[in-house]
Each structure stands twice: as structure tokens, then as C-alpha cells.
Design an enzyme around this catalytic site. Structure first.
Site, mmCIF file in Angstrom:
data_model
loop_
_atom_site.group_PDB
_atom_site.id
_atom_site.type_symbol
_atom_site.label_atom_id
_atom_site.label_comp_id
_atom_site.label_asym_id
_atom_site.label_seq_id
_atom_site.Cartn_x
_atom_site.Cartn_y
_atom_site.Cartn_z
ATOM 1 N N GLN A 127 1.072 -1.215 0.038
ATOM 2 C CA GLN A 127 0.069 -0.019 -0.095
ATOM 3 C C GLN A 127 0.781 1.166 -0.101
ATOM 4 O OE1 GLN A 127 -2.369 0.150 3.749
ATOM 5 N NE2 GLN A 127 -3.203 2.104 3.028
ATOM 6 N N GLY A 128 0.776 1.892 -1.115
ATOM 7 C CA GLY A 128 1.717 3.058 -1.248
ATOM 8 C C GLY A 128 0.872 4.387 -0.973
ATOM 9 N N SER A 130 1.582 6.571 2.374
ATOM 10 C CA SER A 130 2.276 7.642 3.063
ATOM 11 C C SER A 130 3.620 7.950 2.252
ATOM 12 C CB SER A 130 2.925 6.874 4.280
ATOM 13 O OG SER A 130 1.700 6.644 5.035
ATOM 14 N N SER A 162 4.639 -1.290 3.734
ATOM 15 C CA SER A 162 4.935 -2.730 4.534
ATOM 16 C C SER A 162 4.991 -3.443 3.331
ATOM 17 C CB SER A 162 3.491 -2.863 5.142
ATOM 18 O OG SER A 162 3.549 -2.047 6.266
ATOM 19 N N GLU A 245 -9.792 -0.677 7.019
ATOM 20 C CA GLU A 245 -8.776 -0.758 7.784
ATOM 21 C C GLU A 245 -9.106 -0.427 9.162
ATOM 22 O OE1 GLU A 245 -5.688 1.935 6.568
ATOM 23 O OE2 GLU A 245 -4.045 0.491 6.879
ATOM 24 N N SER A 364 -2.443 7.611 14.211
ATOM 25 C CA SER A 364 -1.589 7.637 15.339
ATOM 26 C C SER A 364 -2.577 7.794 16.401
ATOM 27 C CB SER A 364 -0.483 8.542 15.452
ATOM 28 O OG SER A 364 -1.100 10.019 15.316
ATOM 29 N N GLU A 366 -2.438 10.234 18.819
ATOM 30 C CA GLU A 366 -2.684 11.629 18.612
ATOM 31 C C GLU A 366 -3.792 12.057 17.766
ATOM 32 O OE1 GLU A 366 0.374 10.337 18.527
ATOM 33 O OE2 GLU A 366 1.328 10.903 20.312
HETATM 34 C C1 LIG Z 1 4.247 -0.627 11.075
HETATM 35 C C2 LIG Z 1 3.778 0.423 10.308
HETATM 36 C C3 LIG Z 1 3.463 0.024 9.180
HETATM 37 C C4 LIG Z 1 2.929 1.165 8.218
HETATM 38 N N1 LIG Z 1 2.663 0.546 6.927
HETATM 39 C C5 LIG Z 1 2.341 1.535 5.805
HETATM 40 C C6 LIG Z 1 1.990 1.083 4.513
HETATM 41 O O1 LIG Z 1 1.942 -0.267 4.294
HETATM 42 N N2 LIG Z 1 1.576 1.920 3.731
HETATM 43 C C7 LIG Z 1 1.564 3.286 3.923
HETATM 44 O O2 LIG Z 1 1.052 4.059 2.944
HETATM 45 N N3 LIG Z 1 2.057 3.672 5.354
HETATM 46 C C8 LIG Z 1 2.233 2.999 6.093
HETATM 47 N N4 LIG Z 1 2.565 3.436 7.289
HETATM 48 C C9 LIG Z 1 2.562 4.771 7.544
HETATM 49 C C10 LIG Z 1 1.679 5.226 8.491
HETATM 50 O O3 LIG Z 1 0.202 5.395 7.791
HETATM 51 C C11 LIG Z 1 2.107 6.677 9.088
HETATM 52 O O4 LIG Z 1 3.354 6.316 9.896
HETATM 53 C C12 LIG Z 1 0.991 7.325 10.065
HETATM 54 O O5 LIG Z 1 -0.151 7.806 9.083
HETATM 55 C C13 LIG Z 1 1.676 8.709 10.589
HETATM 56 O O6 LIG Z 1 2.231 9.500 9.772
HETATM 57 P P1 LIG Z 1 3.890 9.861 9.743
HETATM 58 O O7 LIG Z 1 4.681 8.761 10.212
HETATM 59 O O8 LIG Z 1 4.286 10.690 8.614
HETATM 60 O O9 LIG Z 1 3.815 11.012 11.215
HETATM 61 P P2 LIG Z 1 3.287 12.334 11.024
HETATM 62 O O10 LIG Z 1 2.035 12.503 10.455
HETATM 63 O O11 LIG Z 1 4.422 13.284 10.547
HETATM 64 O O12 LIG Z 1 3.249 12.689 12.675
HETATM 65 C C14 LIG Z 1 4.128 12.919 13.550
HETATM 66 C C15 LIG Z 1 3.576 13.158 14.824
HETATM 67 O O13 LIG Z 1 2.999 14.349 15.159
HETATM 68 C C16 LIG Z 1 1.433 13.602 15.373
HETATM 69 N N5 LIG Z 1 0.498 14.537 14.735
HETATM 70 C C17 LIG Z 1 0.315 14.507 13.151
HETATM 71 N N6 LIG Z 1 -0.803 15.193 12.923
HETATM 72 C C18 LIG Z 1 -1.355 15.448 14.051
HETATM 73 C C19 LIG Z 1 -2.502 16.380 14.497
HETATM 74 N N7 LIG Z 1 -3.292 16.784 13.548
HETATM 75 N N8 LIG Z 1 -2.832 16.480 15.718
HETATM 76 C C20 LIG Z 1 -1.957 15.872 16.671
HETATM 77 N N9 LIG Z 1 -0.875 15.202 16.670
HETATM 78 C C21 LIG Z 1 -0.546 15.138 15.300
HETATM 79 C C22 LIG Z 1 1.533 12.301 15.123
HETATM 80 O O14 LIG Z 1 0.601 11.562 16.050
HETATM 81 C C23 LIG Z 1 2.759 11.845 15.518
HETATM 82 O O15 LIG Z 1 3.263 11.609 16.926
HETATM 83 C C24 LIG Z 1 2.882 2.426 8.419
HETATM 84 C C25 LIG Z 1 3.426 2.750 9.602
HETATM 85 C C26 LIG Z 1 3.626 1.895 10.554
HETATM 86 C C27 LIG Z 1 4.353 2.263 11.786
#
Ligand SMILES: Cc1cc2nc3c(=O)[nH]c(=O)nc-3n(C[C@H](O)[C@H](O)[C@H](O)COP(=O)(O)OP(=O)(O)OC[C@H]3O[C@@H](n4cnc5c(N)ncnc54)[C@H](O)[C@@H]3O)c2cc1C
Length: 388
Positions: A127-128, A130, A162, A245, A364, A366
Site C-alpha cells: 500500500q503506497g 504515506s 509494508s 482498515e 496515530s 494523537e
Molecule cells: C508498522 C507500520 C506500518 C505502516 N505501513 C504502511 C503502509 O503499508 N503503507 C503506507 O502508506 N503507510 C504505512 N505506514 C505509515 C503510517 O500510515 C504513518 O506512519 C502514519 O500515518 C503517521 O504518519 P507519519 O509517520 O508521517 O507521522 P506524522 O503524520 O508526521 O506525525 C508525527 C507526529 O505528529 C503527530 N500528529 C500529526 N498530526 C497531528 C494532529 N493533527 N494533531 C495532533 N498530533 C498530530 C502524530 O501523532 C505523530 O506523533 C505504516 C506505519 C507503521 C508504523
């Protein structure tokens, strides 16, 4: 109002348990290290075994090879599998997320081409969605798709994908038009992993696994027929997918993970030299209560979905409670077992590091708290994007 599964669903669960007793190697987790070629082959074999048994995709409509399973049977299946510690297989993203999208929004050619190999466990998808600057705030994604005749040319960078480094294809969101509303102009596309210009690099995780990857699209050409639904309608389609999901099925999987943690931890403590004193009993008692609350919340979510409600505010509560309890349980476990439990090879090591990402993936903690504060408590929406 009943907080029990129906007797037919429980009978269905018994059938699945009997099949697992015959098919599942209980020592598979000790035998195969995650992300190794042997582990990947074992997971692929598991997908094929599910297909042979008729369990390939029980919730798909029968016209596409499924069993028309009810919402209840679907969660029972997920719950029994998770409780038995069965492998998830590599087909789960395609079966649970992509297939419903193809069935609802794809055309006949896409369904004919992709659903049969997904069902047989012959095609692994990633799933692409993020990107480095678009996670919680997914609509900010920057990967572009430019129409060139009957092709779409993709350029950009996906992250945290993933299964990507061993997948056959990727379903992705790309920007095909720049419009005022950032959710508009996004398209849902299907990209073969071996298309020229696709490069994939593994991300090494702290626990030694490499389940995640970065994916680069460098002028990747795909036929326009690989766009699912209308060009620019990808956000609406992605929302269908996110609904799956965040639904009851995943809630039961997470509650089973908590149960698993409690059972394993209890066994590890009994086998270790730790004195089962008041402190240990208090810790385990709290964890068991957390598991029962997680299970009840999963049933509530299932009930509301069976009534036709989309998984909305309640799913935010369930996701937050379960993933945080699971994570907290592994911290409590560490305190009870002692620092040695964080050495590689100790059973708690994998548990501890596996629970953390669950508080980030699929939205997340948050973000879940923001949704609860805004929608359940009626507080003004936060100023940061990403909670819709
Ligand atoms: C094990 C795992 C598997 C994954 N697999 C996939 C996958 O297959 N395909 C895919 O596309 N993605 C995947 N992801 C990505 C996942 O969807 C993102 O990590 C997630 O959406 C958070 O985005 P980010 O990491 O960019 O963090 P950010 O969005 O940059 O957030 C950083 C921090 O800020 C906080 N934050 C962000 N926005 C807000 C807000 N509005 N209010 C309060 N706090 C906020 C967040 O909670 C976090 O603590 C995976 C992630 C993990 C951990």
C-alpha cells in the site's frame, strides 16, 4: 442487546479452530525469522493453504470466489486466527483493502485480472499511501501522475510501505491535478513493482525486522487503464479502503494480540524465577481487565457496523484504547520480567517492539485523541491537518 457472538458464529469459529489444529505448525515463529527468504516463503505457502481450504477470502462475494461471510463470521475468523498465533500471510492487504476497492470501484478488466491471483495467494501487494511529508495529513501527498497519451507517468517517493521489497505490485495514491482543495485531484493507481523506474529499498527496524520500505517512482509509465475509478477520484476511493482498515475485524485482531500478550507473559513469568507476588498479580490482573475491555469494545464496534454505521468515532476510541493498552501491557511485562527480557532471543523482545508501531500505523494515537476531542466532546477542530 447481546454482548455475545451468535451460536452460528461460534460454530464457524470451531470449524476454523479444527482446521488450524491440523494445518498450523505451532513452532513456526521459532522456526522462521521475520523478513528472511524462508519466512516470506512460509507466509506465501500459508496464503496458498488458506486458498486450498476455501478460506482464501471468506468475506468476498461468492461471485469472486469468496464465501459471502457475514460481518460476524469475518471477525470470528480474524479473532480465531489471531488467538492461535497463525501467520497473517502476505495477501492480507490485497484481500482486505484492495479487493473491496476493486469490487466497488474497479472495472471488469481490473477485477478479472487481479482478483483471482490475489485469492490464490499468488500476488503480493503493498500500500503506497504515506510519503515523507504526508502521513497523518495524507492529502498533502506530492507524488505526481502526469497523463501522457494513454499512459500515466509517476514521479515521487513513498515511505513506510509494508511488504514492498518483496511485493509484486503496489496500489498507490498520486496527484494527477493540482486543485484548491488538496483532497481533490488525487488518483488511485495500480503499479507493477517491476515496472521500469520503480526502485524499492528496505528500512531496517530496531528489532532486526525489515517489514517496511521506501519506494521511489522515477518516471514510471503505467497504462491509464491502471487507474481505479475516475481520474482524480482517488480520495473518495481511499476512504472506502480506510473504512475496512478501521473496522471491527482489525479491532478483534488487536484485542487478540492483547490476550496473547497476557497469556504468554503469564507463562513466561511462571517459567522464570520471578516471584509471583502481589505486584505481579496486580500487573497481570490489570492486563486481563484491559483485554476484556478491548474485546467488549470490539463487539460494540461490530454491533454498530452490523447496524450499518460506518466505523467512525467509535473506531477511534477502540483503536486508541487497544493499541495503547497493548503497548502499555508490554511495558508492564518488561517491568515484571526484568531488563533481560529486552535481549534478542527473549520472547518479550518481539512483543515489546511489535506493539509500538501499532500506536502509529492506521492513524496515530494523537490523531485518534483529536477525533475524540472534536467529534465526541464537541471541541473545536485542532489547527493541524490530518484528522478527517
Ligand atoms: C508498522 C507500520 C506500518 C505502516 N505501513 C504502511 C503502509 O503499508 N503503507 C503506507 O502508506 N503507510 C504505512 N505506514 C505509515 C503510517 O500510515 C504513518 O506512519 C502514519 O500515518 C503517521 O504518519 P507519519 O509517520 O508521517 O507521522 P506524522 O503524520 O508526521 O506525525 C508525527 C507526529 O505528529 C503527530 N500528529 C500529526 N498530526 C497531528 C494532529 N493533527 N494533531 C495532533 N498530533 C498530530 C502524530 O501523532 C505523530 O506523533 C505504516 C506505519 C507503521 C508504523
Amino acid at each position: 442487546m447481546s454482548f455475545r457472538l451468535s451460536s452460528s458464529a461460534r460454530q464457524f469459529g470451531d470449524r476454523v479452530r479444527r482446521w488450524l489444529a491440523e494445518e498450523l505448525d505451532p513452532a513456526w515463529q521459532q522456526r522462521y525469522q521475520p523478513s528472511t527468504p524462508e519466512w516470506i516463503e512460509f507466509q506465501r505457502d500459508w496464503d496458498r493453504a488458506l486458498y486450498r481450504a476455501g478460506w482464501g477470502a471468506i468475506f468476498w462475494p461468492s461471485e469472486f470466489g469468496g464465501l459471502d461471510a457475514t460481518a460476524e463470521e469475518r471477525v470470528v475468523f480474524a479473532k480465531v486466527m489471531a488467538e492461535a498465533g497463525a501467520p497473517e500471510g502476505l495477501g492480507k492487504l490485497a484481500k482486505r483493502l484492495l479487493a473491496p476497492v476493486l469490487i466497488h470501484h474497479g472495472d471488469a478488466a481490473q477485477r478479472e485480472r487481479y482478483l483471482p491471483p490475489i485469492l490464490r495467494g499468488e500476488m503480493v501487494w503493498a500500500q503506497g499511501f504515506s510519503e515523507p511529508e504526508a502521513g497523518s495529513d495524507l492529502a498533502s501527498l506530492r507524488t505526481t501522475g502526469t497523463v501522457d497519451g494513454d499512459q500515466l507517468v509517476l514521479s515521487g517517493h513513498k515511505i513506510w510501505t509494508s511488504h514492498a521489497w518483496y511485493c509484486d505490485a503496489i496500489f498507490a495514491l498520486v496527484r494527477t491535478a493540482r486543485l484548491q482543495r488538496k483532497q481533490a485531484g488525487i488518483s488511485f493507481v495500480l503499479v507493477p513493482a517491476d515496472a521500469p523506474g520503480v526502485s524499492i529499498s528496505k528500512i531496517q527496524q530496531i528489532d532486526g525486522r525489515a517489514e517496511l520500505s521506501e519506494v521511489f517512482f522515477d518516471d514510471v509509465r503505467i497504462p491509464i487503464g491502471n487507474v481505479v475509478g475516475a481520474l482524480g477520484d482517488g480520495w473518495r476511493i481511499a476512504k472506502t479502503l480506510l473504512r475496512y482498515e478501521r473496522g471491527a475485524e482489525m479491532a478483534f485482531v488487536r484485542s487478540a494480540e492483547i490476550r496473547h500478550s497476557v497469556r504468554e507473559l503469564t507463562a513466561d513469568l511462571s517459567a522464570s524465577r520471578v516471584n509471583i507476588d502481589d505486584r505481579v498479580r496486580q500487573g497481570l490482573g490489570r492486563l486481563e481487565a484491559a483485554y476484556l475491555a478491548a474485546e467488549l469494545n470490539s463487539l460494540r464496534l461490530l454491533g454498530s457496523q452490523a447496524d450499518g454505521d460506518p466505523p467512525g468515532d467509535l473506531s477511534a476510541v477502540v483503536k486508541l484504547q487497544q493499541s495503547e493498552e497493548w503497548r502499555r501491557g508490554t511495558v508492564d511485562g518488561l517491568h515484571l520480567l526484568g531488563g533481560g527480557a529486552l535481549s534478542r532471543g527473549h520472547r518479550h523482545f518481539g512483543r515489546y517492539f511489535h506493539a509500538r508501531p501499532a500506536t502509529i500505523a492506521s492513524g496515530s494515537s494523537e490523531i485518534q485523541r483529536e477525533i475524540i476531542a472534536h467529534r465526541l466532546l464537541g471541541l473545536p477542530a485542532g489547527t493541524r491537518a490530518g484528522t478527517t
